[in-house]
Design an enzyme around this catalytic site. Sequence first.
Site, PDB file in Angstrom:
ATOM      1  N   LYS A  95       0.817  -1.215   0.000  1.00 25.49           N
ATOM      2  CA  LYS A  95       0.000   0.000   0.000  1.00 25.49           C
ATOM      3  C   LYS A  95       0.859   1.278   0.000  1.00 25.49           C
ATOM      4  O   LYS A  95       2.055   1.232   0.305  1.00 25.49           O
ATOM      5  CB  LYS A  95      -0.932  -0.028   1.220  1.00 25.49           C
ATOM      6  CG  LYS A  95      -1.949  -1.179   1.188  1.00 25.49           C
ATOM      7  CD  LYS A  95      -2.951  -1.048   2.330  1.00 25.49           C
ATOM      8  CE  LYS A  95      -3.949  -2.192   2.327  1.00 25.49           C
ATOM      9  NZ  LYS A  95      -5.007  -2.038   3.357  1.00 25.49           N
TER      10      LYS A  95
ATOM     11  N   TYR B  83     -12.797  -3.391  -3.244  1.00 25.63           N
ATOM     12  CA  TYR B  83     -13.342  -3.239  -1.885  1.00 25.63           C
ATOM     13  C   TYR B  83     -14.872  -3.261  -1.908  1.00 25.63           C
ATOM     14  O   TYR B  83     -15.516  -2.603  -1.091  1.00 25.63           O
ATOM     15  CB  TYR B  83     -12.825  -1.945  -1.251  1.00 25.63           C
ATOM     16  CG  TYR B  83     -11.394  -2.024  -0.754  1.00 25.63           C
ATOM     17  CD1 TYR B  83     -10.936  -3.126  -0.019  1.00 25.63           C
ATOM     18  CD2 TYR B  83     -10.490  -0.982  -0.974  1.00 25.63           C
ATOM     19  CE1 TYR B  83      -9.611  -3.192   0.445  1.00 25.63           C
ATOM     20  CE2 TYR B  83      -9.172  -1.047  -0.507  1.00 25.63           C
ATOM     21  CZ  TYR B  83      -8.755  -2.155   0.198  1.00 25.63           C
ATOM     22  OH  TYR B  83      -7.461  -2.220   0.671  1.00 25.63           O
TER      23      TYR B  83
ATOM     24  N   THR C 210      -6.024  -6.816  10.728  1.00 28.74           N
ATOM     25  CA  THR C 210      -6.285  -5.557  10.016  1.00 28.74           C
ATOM     26  C   THR C 210      -5.786  -4.329  10.785  1.00 28.74           C
ATOM     27  O   THR C 210      -5.167  -3.441  10.204  1.00 28.74           O
ATOM     28  CB  THR C 210      -7.810  -5.422   9.749  1.00 28.74           C
ATOM     29  OG1 THR C 210      -8.277  -6.629   9.135  1.00 28.74           O
ATOM     30  CG2 THR C 210      -8.113  -4.238   8.853  1.00 28.74           C
TER      31      THR C 210
ATOM     32  N   ASN D  59      -2.113   0.187   6.851  1.00 33.54           N
ATOM     33  CA  ASN D  59      -1.682  -1.100   7.410  1.00 33.54           C
ATOM     34  C   ASN D  59      -0.792  -1.890   6.441  1.00 33.54           C
ATOM     35  O   ASN D  59      -0.771  -3.114   6.437  1.00 33.54           O
ATOM     36  CB  ASN D  59      -2.879  -1.897   7.940  1.00 33.54           C
ATOM     37  CG  ASN D  59      -3.880  -2.241   6.855  1.00 33.54           C
ATOM     38  OD1 ASN D  59      -3.646  -1.967   5.674  1.00 33.54           O
ATOM     39  ND2 ASN D  59      -4.988  -2.850   7.236  1.00 33.54           N
TER      40      ASN D  59
ATOM     41  N   HIS E  70      -2.223  -5.316   1.541  1.00 31.81           N
ATOM     42  CA  HIS E  70      -3.468  -6.068   1.362  1.00 31.81           C
ATOM     43  C   HIS E  70      -3.072  -7.490   1.003  1.00 31.81           C
ATOM     44  O   HIS E  70      -2.115  -7.699   0.263  1.00 31.81           O
ATOM     45  CB  HIS E  70      -4.295  -5.480   0.214  1.00 31.81           C
ATOM     46  CG  HIS E  70      -5.352  -6.433  -0.264  1.00 31.81           C
ATOM     47  ND1 HIS E  70      -6.569  -6.557   0.367  1.00 31.81           N
ATOM     48  CD2 HIS E  70      -5.352  -7.370  -1.262  1.00 31.81           C
ATOM     49  CE1 HIS E  70      -7.275  -7.507  -0.238  1.00 31.81           C
ATOM     50  NE2 HIS E  70      -6.556  -8.015  -1.229  1.00 31.81           N
TER      51      HIS E  70
ATOM     52  N   GLU F 271      -8.902 -11.847  -7.488  1.00 31.09           N
ATOM     53  CA  GLU F 271      -8.022 -10.678  -7.338  1.00 31.09           C
ATOM     54  C   GLU F 271      -6.796 -10.776  -8.245  1.00 31.09           C
ATOM     55  O   GLU F 271      -6.351  -9.778  -8.805  1.00 31.09           O
ATOM     56  CB  GLU F 271      -7.614 -10.517  -5.869  1.00 31.09           C
ATOM     57  CG  GLU F 271      -8.808 -10.107  -5.009  1.00 31.09           C
ATOM     58  CD  GLU F 271      -8.488  -9.907  -3.536  1.00 31.09           C
ATOM     59  OE1 GLU F 271      -7.312 -10.054  -3.131  1.00 31.09           O
ATOM     60  OE2 GLU F 271      -9.422  -9.603  -2.778  1.00 31.09           O
TER      61      GLU F 271
HETATM   62  P1  TYD Z   1     -10.824  -5.679   5.401  1.00 30.41           P
HETATM   63  O1  TYD Z   1     -11.064  -6.404   4.111  1.00 30.41           O
HETATM   64  O2  TYD Z   1     -11.873  -5.783   6.472  1.00 30.41           O
HETATM   65  O3  TYD Z   1      -9.438  -6.092   6.114  1.00 30.41           O
HETATM   66  P2  TYD Z   1      -8.092  -6.787   5.564  1.00 30.41           P
HETATM   67  O4  TYD Z   1      -7.324  -5.738   4.791  1.00 30.41           O
HETATM   68  O5  TYD Z   1      -7.358  -7.210   6.817  1.00 30.41           O
HETATM   69  O6  TYD Z   1      -8.497  -7.972   4.720  1.00 30.41           O
HETATM   70  O7  TYD Z   1     -10.620  -4.105   5.111  1.00 30.41           O
HETATM   71  C1  TYD Z   1      -9.942  -3.673   3.977  1.00 30.41           C
HETATM   72  C2  TYD Z   1      -9.202  -2.400   4.300  1.00 30.41           C
HETATM   73  O8  TYD Z   1     -10.112  -1.368   4.652  1.00 30.41           O
HETATM   74  C3  TYD Z   1      -8.277  -2.522   5.504  1.00 30.41           C
HETATM   75  O9  TYD Z   1      -7.038  -3.114   5.193  1.00 30.41           O
HETATM   76  C4  TYD Z   1      -8.161  -1.076   5.923  1.00 30.41           C
HETATM   77  C5  TYD Z   1      -9.532  -0.510   5.622  1.00 30.41           C
HETATM   78  N1  TYD Z   1     -10.407  -0.468   6.820  1.00 30.41           N
HETATM   79  C6  TYD Z   1     -10.550   0.753   7.497  1.00 30.41           C
HETATM   80  O10 TYD Z   1      -9.945   1.768   7.097  1.00 30.41           O
HETATM   81  N2  TYD Z   1     -11.351   0.794   8.604  1.00 30.41           N
HETATM   82  C7  TYD Z   1     -12.009  -0.305   9.069  1.00 30.41           C
HETATM   83  O11 TYD Z   1     -12.724  -0.202  10.098  1.00 30.41           O
HETATM   84  C8  TYD Z   1     -11.838  -1.557   8.379  1.00 30.41           C
HETATM   85  C9  TYD Z   1     -12.535  -2.803   8.857  1.00 30.41           C
HETATM   86  C10 TYD Z   1     -11.044  -1.584   7.249  1.00 30.41           C
END
Ligand code: TYD
Length: 158
Positions: A13, A53, A95, A116, A119, A130
Amino acid sequence: MKPIEEKTLIIIKPDALNRSLVGEIIHRFERKGLKLVGIKMVQLTDEILKEHYAHLADKPFFPRIAKFMKSWPVIVMVVEGLEAVESVRLITGDTLGRKADAGTIRGDFSMSVQANIVHASDSVENAEKEVKRFFKDDELFSWDRVGLEVIYAEDERE
Ligand code: TYD
């Protein structure tokens, strides 16, 4: 036995790019024994983010993550291995970075839910979609690894 060609999609990211962590992140997957079969830098768009998303499109934070993800380019990559989807998720961590386990990428490098670092596809079914979303067939490489026998046991390679 499951295939050692299971593929999963990783996106490095914009926060990782801006923090000069790209090499570190690739290194973590590479040294695990996952095989790199595709990699490129891309600019995400609203169109692709809505698709990627889709499960979050109704959430109040969707515009915020979409804006973040398209503000800088990202690195997309495909790695392959036995149960690669699960393995990559374990290396990625939870996450929410500040609560992710130490030793995971998010646990070691992130304090945030949005910033974070990576992905990673969350199921084999989603990984297949994907990988196709981001890579054409001729952008993925099938190559024989030298020394596969020091990565997997004989029966894991069959
Ligand atoms: P998600 O698919 O729930 O998590 P992951 O990336 O662990 O599979 O969410 C996708 C992205 O959306 C996540 O990496 C960061 C963002 N996100 C937020 O900004 N706030 C939130 O409360 C959540 C659940 C996700």
